[in-house]
Design an enzyme around this catalytic site. Structure first.
Site: not given
Ligand SMILES: OC[C@H]1NNC[C@@H](O)[C@@H]1O
Length: 447
Positions: A78, A122, A167, A292, A294, A352
């Site tokens: 991706r 992005h 995002e 995504n 985390y 992600e």
């Molecule tokens: O913070 C880590 C990642 N989170 N999502 C978007 C990405 O561009 C970031 O690097």
């Protein structure tokens, strides 16, 4: 070997990156500047005044990096396209040399049996469009749809899946409410309109794709489950508000065609009265949802914290990453299960997942990043647990292939499977690269 978390045949094992974070040379071959080029070149905005001018020099090292991906055994990759490389003015004339870079990249990936998943946006809006109001301009969804059409026509014969917007919440809130991302605005009256136009842009691109596309299209959301720091009514209500603010603000319009009822209360007069016809367009079903993931939010009521009256607090009794994000793998399972139980179990990809840690220095050209290996093992296991519960999960894209430009953090936070230092440009393998290679080879964690 445990078969509990074996993944289905054909499951996509990928890695994820984005243009501004890895390519470098953002103005090469006639490209137009983006808001991130302007923002990072504004002193004081990015840690160490770092910019994406070098990054991972991927624009000139793409062949080497595709070889790394093949060596890992990735079956998907991706990446995002820098809008300004293809349309230097954001609209109108196509910069063929910029488009050619992505044509070559896609062809190299296919030569290695690596499926491209392309993110159209992005965060690197051309400054030419920002200077016409950017995402605040009601014309911005049409600008995006025109840009998307250029890419669909050029690449859809070879691209398995498209992600429209990465995002939108981060682009709107960090860029327009908190001011810590490009374009650096801190204006309560902007975030809701920017989010709305990003969602409309997604919908308009999907509509174009329905007419000319032959594969899949979706959107990638940063989803973060929210938990109250105590079982007090105030903390539970605060967690609900933050859930609406981070998760449902995007999920509900995309799946139900309505914003959460909490939004006008959160934003007050800064929440416009959006036309229902817009929400009807936004509700157009995409083919998949990108997740995504985390971490989770650990939320405490805080009347002084505008606009939510809630703050995410750092837990001292739980492990966290270098970003200060709690390591909480169960939150991935719970987030995926929520898509099944509350949003109709749509086809989903983890677009992600990964972690930044203070990696040890390389020893004999290798980095022993045990923390990242543990994080990845636990989160891939968590994804497998969601699959076992019937979640319609189609793939996992690890963030990230390479250490790269982590936005306002510059190069101080390392997420990569390969260590990269902009001034050296070597790709030094980490233990997590070996770990991920084994996961892919065995189609699951199973160790
Ligand atoms: O913070 C880590 C990642 N989170 N999502 C978007 C990405 O561009 C970031 O690097």
């Amino acid at each position: 070997m445990s078969t509990d978390h074996a993944f289905p045949p054909g499951f996509l094992w990928g890695a994820a990156t984005s243009a501004y974070q890895i390519e470098g040379d953002p103005l090469a071959d006639g490209a137009g500047p983006s808001i991130w080029h302007r923002f990072s070149h504004t002193p004081g905005r990015v840690a160490g005044n770092a910019t994406g001018d070098l990054a991972c020099d991927h624009y000139h090292r793409a062949q080497e990096d595709v070889a790394l991906m093949a060596n890992l055994g990735l079956n998907a990759y991706r990446f995002s396209i820098a809008w300004g490389r293809v349309l230097p003015d954001g609209r109108g004339r196509v910069n063929q040399r910029g488009l050619d870079f992505y044509q070559r990249l896609v062809d190299r990936l296919l030569e290695q049996d690596i499926q491209p998943m392309i993110t159209l946006y992005h965060w690197d809006l051309p400054t030419a469009l920002h200077d016409r109001g950017g995402w605040l301009n009601p014309e911005s969804p049409a600008w995006f749809a025109d840009y998307a059409q250029v890419l669909f026509r050029a690449l859809d014969d070879r691209v398995a899946a498209w992600v429209t917007i990465n995002e939108p919440w981060v682009a709107a809130v960090l860029g327009h409410l908190e001011g810590v991302h490009a374009p650096g605005h801190a204006d309560a009256f902007e975030a809701a309109r920017v989010t709305h136009h990003l969602l409309l842009a997604h919908a308009e691109a999907c509509a174009v794709y329905r007419a000319i596309g032959a594969h899949q299209i979706g959107i990638a959301l940063n989803l973060e489950p929210q938990y109250p720091a105590s079982d007090s009514a105030a903390d539970r209500a605060a967690a609900d508000r933050r859930d609406a603010f981070i998760n449902r603000w995007l999920l509900d319009p995309l799946f139900f065609g309505r914003y959460p009822e909490a939004m006008p209360a959160i934003f007050g007069p800064a929440w416009p009265d959006f036309p229902s016809a817009d929400l009807e367009r936004i509700r157009r079903p995409a083919d998949f949802i990108g997740v995504n993931y985390y971490s989770r939010g650990w939320v405490q009521a805080d009347p002084s914290a505008w606009p939510l009256g809630a703050t995410r607090i750092q837990r001292t009794d739980a492990p966290s990453t270098a970003m200060g994000w709690e390591v909480y793998p169960n939150g991935l399972t719970e987030t995926l299960l929520r898509l099944k139980t509350q949003y109709g179990n749509p086809p989903a990809y983890i677009t992600e997942n990964g972690a930044a840690f203070e990696d040890p220095a390389p020893v004999e050209d290798r980095v022993e990043d045990a923390h990242r290996v543990a994080y990845l093992r636990d989160h891939i296991t968590a994804a497998g647990a969601a699959l076992q519960e019937g979640v319609n999960l189609r793939g996992y894209f690890l963030w990230s292939l390479l250490d790269n430009f982590e936005w306002a953090e510059g190069y101080t936070k390392r997420f990569g499977l390969y260590r990269v230092d902009p001034e050296e440009q070597r790709r030094i393998p980490k233990a997590s690269a070996d770990f991920y290679r084994k996961v892919i080879a065995s189609n699951g964690v199973g160790m």
